[in-house]
Design an enzyme around this catalytic site. Structure first.
Site: not given
Ligand code: RB5
Length: 141
Positions: A8, A65-67, A98, A133
């Site tokens: 994203d 993505c961000g996280t 695994h 596994h």
């Molecule tokens: C976008 O701002 C953020 O929510 C997305 O990149 C992600 O971290 C979602 O899990």
């Protein structure tokens, strides 16, 4: 190996670095976007990458993505997808050894590019251990 990659808006810059690494390593890369900083919905990119794997077009996928959390949640809704969110080398290795993870998720706001690229390398270079596994992943596949 054929690898599908998607992200994203939070993952665009890291994705560019990962794509460069994958090409340098000799992999074939299918970049499924996004390539712009404009806000998008990460599940759409998770779907595109997972579809590439489930239809046999690509062997593995990478989602950023961000996280990394949203991408891993979305990807793991698919029965044949085993997505692993890894931000250090131990889980990157174990997710392959695994769990035979076929999708790697990364959080671009969680780790820097230096470590992220090492995670990608480790994840791609580690083989599945099979045996007990395999029995275990078959229980949820
Ligand atoms: C976008 O701002 C953020 O929510 C997305 O990149 C992600 O971290 C979602 O899990």
């Amino acid at each position: 190996m054929k690898i599908a990659i998607g992200c994203d808006h939070g993952g665009v810059a890291l994705k560019e670095e990962v794509v460069a690494l994958l090409k340098e390593m000799g992999h074939q890369v299918e970049n499924l976007g996004t390539d712009s900083p404009l806000s998008v919905n990460y599940p759409e990119f998770a779907e595109a990458v997972c579809a590439k794997i489930t239809d046999g077009g690509c062997e593995r996928g990478i989602l950023i993505c961000g996280t990394g959390i949203g991408m891993s949640m979305a990807a793991n809704r698919h029965r044949e997808i085993r997505a692993a969110l890894c931000h250090e080398l131990y889980t990157a290795r174990m997710s392959r050894e695994h769990n035979d993870a076929n999708v790697l998720c990364l959080g671009a706001r969680v780790i820097g590019p230096g470590l992220a690229l090492e995670v990608v390398k480790t994840w791609l270079e580690t083989e599945f251990g099979g045996g007990r596994h395999l029995t275990r992943i078959e229980m949820f596949s």
